[in-house]
Scaffold this active site. Structure first.
Site, PDB file in Angstrom:
ATOM      1  CE  LYS A  92      -4.539  -0.276   2.077  1.00 45.49           C
ATOM      2  NZ  LYS A  92      -5.277  -0.049   3.311  1.00 45.49           N
TER       3      LYS A  92
HETATM    4  C1  E4P Z   1      -8.512   0.701   3.107  1.00 42.74           C
HETATM    5  O1  E4P Z   1      -7.762  -0.128   2.616  1.00 42.74           O
HETATM    6  C2  E4P Z   1      -8.423   1.215   4.477  1.00 42.74           C
HETATM    7  O2  E4P Z   1      -7.855   0.244   5.307  1.00 42.74           O
HETATM    8  C3  E4P Z   1      -9.747   1.533   5.131  1.00 42.74           C
HETATM    9  O3  E4P Z   1     -10.838   1.192   4.337  1.00 42.74           O
HETATM   10  C4  E4P Z   1      -9.808   2.820   5.866  1.00 42.74           C
HETATM   11  O4  E4P Z   1     -11.101   3.105   6.281  1.00 42.74           O
HETATM   12  P1  E4P Z   1     -11.530   3.974   7.532  1.00 42.74           P
HETATM   13  O5  E4P Z   1     -12.046   5.250   7.018  1.00 42.74           O
HETATM   14  O6  E4P Z   1     -12.615   3.181   8.214  1.00 42.74           O
HETATM   15  O7  E4P Z   1     -10.309   4.138   8.411  1.00 42.74           O
END
Ligand code: E4P
Length: 301
Positions: A92
């Site tokens: 990522k």
């Molecule tokens: C995506 O890969 C992220 O891990 C995630 O969806 C972040 O979402 P949040 O807004 O609930 O932190």
């Protein structure tokens, strides 16, 4: 459409994988922090991540923690080398790792994505909040882009002066259709105050009203996902879209309607998806109606 689990909690990941519907997982530093806090004891992070990889039948996204291109590339390679023997690792990379205006890091994410993709390391471009960012990530060669639907909904709520967690709770559905109708109504009420359409169009009050309920033309998190999917299909981009930051079951359905490739879902939302009060009621009725003649069939060995 594939379903990933958005979690770094091994217990949740194990349970969801046992249900047989999970084809990947996404983690981030905040989800890892949550998992570590839940464990309440010292764990070997390395062993923990290896176990996640062994458990998940598909790609697992692991995020870098640097902000400069060279350092992100180095970390990505280290993560990929260390954990690839245990499962399918995806790195990522934030679309824009800048931490403050003018720190010169705006394009470091894209540079890292380009280099890693060219070297065959799959990248999930994270923190995507606009279709414009998604286009750049796809052009840089990202295997996946992750638009954050829930955070865009939160952002629009804040612009409207709503406090997250009070006006709407996290699990509540954010309804942009209702908002648009309210704004349409307000506009038609005010139109008589202007002598011409052009005057109304240029009015700052009208503009403020419209801008309050959107983020540069994006009216909700689902709309963000829909627009990215549409653009990628028009141009035949190979990059897959992962609908992320999902807050409730209805949002899953609505991103599914956009034709998105993947949706990454928190454990609690997966649970919400399988539940319905009429299903529960129906189950209770069926169980109460079982006659002994029918039960005997199951008792015969
Ligand atoms: C995506 O890969 C992220 O891990 C995630 O969806 C972040 O979402 P949040 O807004 O609930 O932190």
């Amino acid at each position: 459409m594939k379903i990933f689990i958005d979690s770094a909690d091994l217990e949740e990941i194990r349970k969801a994988c046992e249900w047989g519907i999970i084809e990947g997982a996404t983690t981030n530093p905040s989800l890892i922090k949550k998992a570590v806090e839940k464990m309440g004891r010292k764990i070997s992070m390395e062993d923990y991540i290896k176990e996640i990889l062994r458990t998940v039948p598909g790609p697992v996204s692991l995020e870098v923690i640097a902000v400069k291109a060279e350092e992100m590339i180095e970390q990505a390679k280290a993560l990929y080398k260390k954990f690839s023997p245990y499962g399918e690792v995806v790195i990522k990379i934030p679309v824009n790792p800048s931490l403050s205006e003018g720190d010169g890091l705006d394009f470091d994410g894209l540079k890292a994505i380009r280099r890693l993709s060219r070297e065959g390391i799959p990248v999930n471009c994270t923190l995507v909040m606009s279709p414009e960012q998604a286009i750049l990530a796809a052009k840089a060669g990202a295997t996946y882009v992750s638009p954050f639907a829930g955070r865009i909904d939160d952002y629009i709520r804040i612009k409207m002066g709503m406090k997250i967690g009070i006006d709407f709770r996290k699990e509540d559905y954010f309804d942009p259709i209702l908002l648009n109708k309210i704004v349409d109504f307000k506009i038609s009420e005010q139109l008589s105050n202007y002598s011409s359409i052009a005057e109304a169009y240029k009015s700052q009050d009208m503009r403020k009203l419209v801008q309050m309920i959107q983020d540069n033309g994006i009216i909700s998190g689902v709309d963000l996902v829909a627009k990215i999917v549409k653009i990628f299909r028009i141009y035949g981009f190979k990059t897959q879209v992962i609908a992320s930051s999902i807050r409730n079951a209805r949002q899953v359905r609505e991103v599914a309607e956009t034709g998105v490739d993947i949706v990454t879902i928190p454990f609690e939302v997966l649970r919400e998806m399988v539940r319905h009060q009429k299903t529960l009621e129906g189950m209770r009725d069926f169980m109460a109606d079982v006659v002994s003649q029918y039960r005997e069939i199951f008792e015969q060995r």
